[in-house]
Design a protein around this motif. Sequence first.
Motif, PDB file in Angstrom:
ATOM      1  N   ASP A   1       0.801  -1.242   0.000  1.00 18.77           N
ATOM      2  CA  ASP A   1       0.000   0.000   0.000  1.00 18.77           C
ATOM      3  C   ASP A   1       0.831   1.289   0.000  1.00 18.77           C
ATOM      4  N   GLY A   2       2.133   1.172   0.128  1.00 18.34           N
ATOM      5  CA  GLY A   2       2.990   2.355   0.025  1.00 18.34           C
ATOM      6  C   GLY A   2       3.021   3.205   1.287  1.00 18.34           C
ATOM      7  N   GLY A   3       2.310   2.820   2.324  1.00 13.51           N
ATOM      8  CA  GLY A   3       2.289   3.608   3.565  1.00 13.51           C
ATOM      9  C   GLY A   3       3.470   3.289   4.458  1.00 13.51           C
ATOM     10  N   GLY A   4       3.608   4.111   5.524  1.00 12.45           N
ATOM     11  CA  GLY A   4       4.734   3.922   6.449  1.00 12.45           C
ATOM     12  C   GLY A   4       4.258   3.457   7.815  1.00 12.45           C
ATOM     13  N   ALA A   5       5.211   3.374   8.721  1.00  8.24           N
ATOM     14  CA  ALA A   5       4.903   3.002  10.104  1.00  8.24           C
ATOM     15  C   ALA A   5       4.375   4.229  10.851  1.00  8.24           C
TER      16      ALA A   5
ATOM     17  N   SER B   1       6.424   7.344  11.589  1.00 11.02           N
ATOM     18  CA  SER B   1       6.868   8.227  10.515  1.00 11.02           C
ATOM     19  C   SER B   1       6.036   9.508  10.430  1.00 11.02           C
ATOM     20  N   VAL B   2       5.043   9.688  11.300  1.00 12.75           N
ATOM     21  CA  VAL B   2       4.262  10.932  11.262  1.00 12.75           C
ATOM     22  C   VAL B   2       5.063  12.119  11.800  1.00 12.75           C
ATOM     23  N   VAL B   3       6.150  11.874  12.535  1.00 12.99           N
ATOM     24  CA  VAL B   3       6.944  12.978  13.069  1.00 12.99           C
ATOM     25  C   VAL B   3       8.413  12.554  13.127  1.00 12.99           C
ATOM     26  N   ASN B   4       9.311  13.565  13.004  1.00 11.52           N
ATOM     27  CA  ASN B   4      10.742  13.257  13.119  1.00 11.52           C
ATOM     28  C   ASN B   4      11.425  14.356  13.933  1.00 11.52           C
ATOM     29  N   ASN B   5      10.879  14.602  15.115  1.00  9.43           N
ATOM     30  CA  ASN B   5      11.339  15.663  16.013  1.00  9.43           C
ATOM     31  C   ASN B   5      12.304  15.044  17.024  1.00  9.43           C
TER      32      ASN B   5
END
Length: 139
Positions: free
Chosen positions: A111-115, A118-122
């Motif tokens: 489906d090409g989605g992430g974990a 991966s919604v944030v990289n702060n």
Amino acid sequence: MRDPNCIFCKIVDGKIPAEKLYEDSHALAFLDLEPRAPGHTLIVPKYHAETLETLPEEDAGPLFSAVKKVAKMLMRGLEADGATIGINQGAAAGQVVGHLHVHVLPRYHSDGGGAIQSVVNNKPKESLGEIKSKILKIT
Ligand code: AMP
Ligand code: ZN
């Protein structure tokens, strides 16, 4: 407890339509109107609480039980390979509707989605120990 101005309370009360998948005395699950995946579902407590913090303790367990049941229904019914399960808690995290809801997104290998991380990289500047101290208020 319901909020008469809340869209999800209106769905709980049957005042506006939704594609309902599951209901018990504490929780309701229905398809998201703007699905990001086939079978994208929201599970809400029937009690109007904006976030987990304000959800009465006795509603927390039943909400999670409903999530477990619905995730199983979605996995089986849609032959999903996995599921992403999460809450946008507060505007900073992307919460738009002010009635606690758990998203379940059926997932597929292709489906090409992430974990969910991966919604944030702060990335934190402090060590894990310093962060732990802050949380536990150890000085
Ligand atoms: P959020 O508050 O960002 O976690 O997401 C709110 C979600 O509710 C979005 O995915 C919307 O598509 C969904 N939504 C808003 N109104 C309705 C509705 N009447 N029926 C079903 N889903 C809805
Ligand atoms: Zn509500």
